[in-house]
Motif scaffolding. Structure first.
Motif, PDB file in Angstrom:
ATOM      1  N   VAL A   1      -4.517 -23.789 -87.152  1.00 57.10           N
ATOM      2  CA  VAL A   1      -3.552 -24.121 -88.202  1.00 57.10           C
ATOM      3  C   VAL A   1      -3.439 -25.637 -88.267  1.00 57.10           C
ATOM      4  N   SER A   2      -3.559 -26.203 -89.443  1.00 57.51           N
ATOM      5  CA  SER A   2      -3.472 -27.654 -89.617  1.00 57.51           C
ATOM      6  C   SER A   2      -2.584 -27.962 -90.820  1.00 57.51           C
ATOM      7  N   ALA A   3      -1.932 -29.128 -90.761  1.00 50.44           N
ATOM      8  CA  ALA A   3      -1.013 -29.544 -91.825  1.00 50.44           C
ATOM      9  C   ALA A   3      -1.704 -30.526 -92.749  1.00 50.44           C
ATOM     10  N   HIS A   4      -1.523 -30.299 -94.059  1.00 54.30           N
ATOM     11  CA  HIS A   4      -2.022 -31.216 -95.080  1.00 54.30           C
ATOM     12  C   HIS A   4      -0.846 -31.648 -95.952  1.00 54.30           C
ATOM     13  N   VAL A   5      -1.143 -32.407 -97.001  1.00 60.74           N
ATOM     14  CA  VAL A   5      -0.087 -32.861 -97.905  1.00 60.74           C
ATOM     15  C   VAL A   5       0.455 -31.659 -98.676  1.00 60.74           C
ATOM     16  N   GLN A   6       1.713 -31.297 -98.390  1.00 61.71           N
ATOM     17  CA  GLN A   6       2.407 -30.185 -99.049  1.00 61.71           C
ATOM     18  C   GLN A   6       1.637 -28.868 -98.929  1.00 61.71           C
ATOM     19  N   ALA A   7       0.954 -28.663 -97.805  1.00 59.64           N
ATOM     20  CA  ALA A   7       0.222 -27.414 -97.600  1.00 59.64           C
ATOM     21  C   ALA A   7      -0.082 -27.249 -96.114  1.00 59.64           C
ATOM     22  N   LEU A   8      -0.198 -25.998 -95.696  1.00 57.82           N
ATOM     23  CA  LEU A   8      -0.655 -25.634 -94.357  1.00 57.82           C
ATOM     24  C   LEU A   8      -1.928 -24.820 -94.504  1.00 57.82           C
ATOM     25  N   GLU A   9      -2.915 -25.137 -93.671  1.00 64.66           N
ATOM     26  CA  GLU A   9      -4.204 -24.441 -93.737  1.00 64.66           C
ATOM     27  C   GLU A   9      -4.396 -23.601 -92.485  1.00 64.66           C
ATOM     28  N   VAL A  10      -4.631 -22.304 -92.694  1.00 65.73           N
ATOM     29  CA  VAL A  10      -4.959 -21.379 -91.617  1.00 65.73           C
ATOM     30  C   VAL A  10      -6.442 -21.062 -91.730  1.00 65.73           C
ATOM     31  N   SER A  11      -7.202 -21.350 -90.664  1.00 65.05           N
ATOM     32  CA  SER A  11      -8.651 -21.146 -90.694  1.00 65.05           C
ATOM     33  C   SER A  11      -9.051 -20.149 -89.615  1.00 65.05           C
ATOM     34  N   VAL A  12      -9.949 -19.230 -89.985  1.00 63.65           N
ATOM     35  CA  VAL A  12     -10.549 -18.276 -89.046  1.00 63.65           C
ATOM     36  C   VAL A  12     -12.067 -18.470 -89.110  1.00 63.65           C
TER      37      VAL A  12
END
Length: 499
Positions: free
Chosen positions: A412-423
């Motif tokens: 899980v990583s934080a971006h500008v006004q978004a969170l990204e969940v990667s599998v």
């Protein structure tokens, strides 16, 4: 208001007689100058010319007076005996009479021609307005746009005041609260009767306005009140009816489009439900048969079965039941999210807690500890349905466990006004053809020995779209797949409780 193309303005009544005097003075002066050289008939033509100019410049009163005055001036100044109003010759009397008739005819014809010209220009402008309105209404996408265009058209075409109102869902007209009672009753009556009311229509002739329905009987979408409304202005009333007919057709088209889209959505939903029911009946038949067979064997032959065989049957029942639960949950969620009305319970949630709960469940099916997670602390909260988001992440992890054998990374990583969940996994990857239909329902991989209903990724896509998120797939360098879920984060975050 539509006006005819600018014309040379007619002189005011006070100036009308000055123009008549000027024309007759010029004609008389020319007559004296030409008298030694031309006949009396030619002098008469000079006055006829003055009458023709007056007919072009003046109204019918001025031109008629000019015609009579021209004959009188010719008689007084040039017809013997001169300087008197007497006519000594019958021939001259007939000539003066003929000249008077010709002068009055010219005046009448010129006045009629001017009137017809003005009417032709007005009709041309009205036709152009109808054409422009039809073009604009063809591009109108809402009732408000049609209403705005209709008001502009009526204000342009008539002096007013004009009023336009649409019918509400309960059949009432959306009229202002302070509307005059006569106007209210007239508009309601014209909608009820689906007919034009007002002067010149034979219905409610005592009114001071035309009341016109927007549409035909059976699908009237509103009404218009148009002023002024002279009973004799049939062309104006027909123009108002044409404008209202265009508005009614546009409103009916919008309604038909909305009904068509609604019907298409319902048909698609019904087709989707039928497809899901057919798929679930097919995909549940095999595990149900396995569960029934294993349970029957345990029930009827338990004493004859060795403990390892009993354990194998129990494991088979548990495995098939878990598979049934997954297929059923995915199918029900996909049907619900694909429906016309989505009702999500969206609250402020911590993505760390959701991922932690998912890992606690999925790792029971991951004895080899292949899943490695990386979730930083202090992530912003997201607004969503925790059950659906947990199902989405669980489906991605189950998919990676099923179709790959190497390590699986959940980050899980934080971006500008978004969170990204990667599998990420190191499976065989996907071909271009498989990637094109990756998120479609009932699309399964062609891996041997792997079964499934082909709903997991379709459910993930539907859950992501319901949350305004974006789910994508990319190939990894070195082999494998990467699924990324980009969840929006609202800038206004709630205050967190301090432990």
């Amino acid at each position: 208001m539509i006006e005819s193309t600018p014309q040379p303005p007619l002189p005011a009544p006070a100036h009308r007689w000055a123009v008549v005097s000027l024309l007759l003075g010029l004609a008389t002066t020319c007559g004296f100058a030409l008298e030694p050289h031309v006949s009396l008939t030619s002098l008469a033509m000079v006055y006829v010319l003055a009458v023709a100019v007056a007919a072009y410049k003046l109204d019918w009163i001025g031109s008629s007076v000019c015609a009579v005055a021209a004959v009188t001036a010719l008689n007084f100044f040039f017809v013997p005996p001169r300087w008197t109003f007497e006519v000594e010759s019958q021939e001259h009397f007939i000539a003066l009479g003929a000249m008077l008739v010709v002068a009055l005819a010219i005046s009448h014809l010129a006045t009629g021609l001017r009137r017809e010209t003005d009417l032709a220009r007005l009709n041309e402008q009205r036709a152009r307005q109808l054409q422009a309105l039809a073009t604009e209404l063809a591009n109108a996408a809402s009732h408000d746009q049609v209403l705005a265009l209709g008001r502009t058209a009526l204000e342009t075409g008539f002096a007013g005041p004009c009023l336009l109102a649409l019918t509400l869902e309960d059949g009432r007209l959306d009229l202002p609260a302070d509307v005059d009672a006569m106007v209210h009753d007239g508009m309601v009556a014209c909608v009820r009767e689906a007919a034009v009311l007002g002067p010149g229509t034979g219905r409610w002739p005592g009114l001071d306005a035309w009341f016109l329905p927007l549409g035909e009987k059976g699908h009237v979408a509103g009404a218009a009140c148009v002023r002024p409304a002279p009973a004799a202005d049939e062309a104006g009333r027909e123009h108002a009816q044409a404008l209202c007919a265009l508005l009614g057709q546009a409103l009916w088209r919008l309604r038909l489009n909305a009904d068509m889209l609604r019907a298409q959505g319902e048909a698609h939903h019904q087709q989707l439900q039928s497809t899901f029911l057919a798929a679930i009946s097919h995909d549940l038949r095999t595990p149900l048969a396995a569960i029934v067979g294993a349970a029957s064997s345990l029930l009827t032959q338990r004493d004859k079965l060795a403990p390892p065989e009993q354990e194998r049957l129990l494991r088979s029942i548990a495995s098939e039941a878990a598979y049934l639960s997954t297929v059923t949950e995915n199918t029900l969620q996909l049907v619900r999210l694909s429906g016309p009305a989505q009702s999500l319970r969206r609250d402020w949630e911590s993505l760390e807690e959701i991922v932690g709960a998912v890992l606690a469940r999925v790792r029971q099916r991951d004895p080899g500890r292949r899943i490695k997670s990386s979730v930083p602390e202090g992530l912003p909260l997201i607004k969503g349905d925790p059950v659906l988001l947990a199902q989405l992440i669980a489906n991605l992890l189950d998919n990676a466990l099923t179709y790959s054998e190497g390590p699986i990374e959940l980050s899980v990583s934080a971006h500008v006004q978004a969170l990204e969940v990667s599998v990420k996994d190191r499976g065989p990857g996907l071909s271009d053809a498989q990637q094109a239909s990756l998120f479609a329902p009932h699309v399964r991989g062609d891996h041997p020995g792997v079964r499934g209903a082909g709903l997991g990724l379709a459910v993930c896509k539907a859950i992501a779209e319901a949350h305004g998120a974006r789910l994508t797939h990319r190939h990894r360098s070195g082999g494998g797949s990467r699924f990324s879920l980009l969840l929006p984060v609202e800038s206004a975050q709630p205050a967190r409780e301090v432990a």
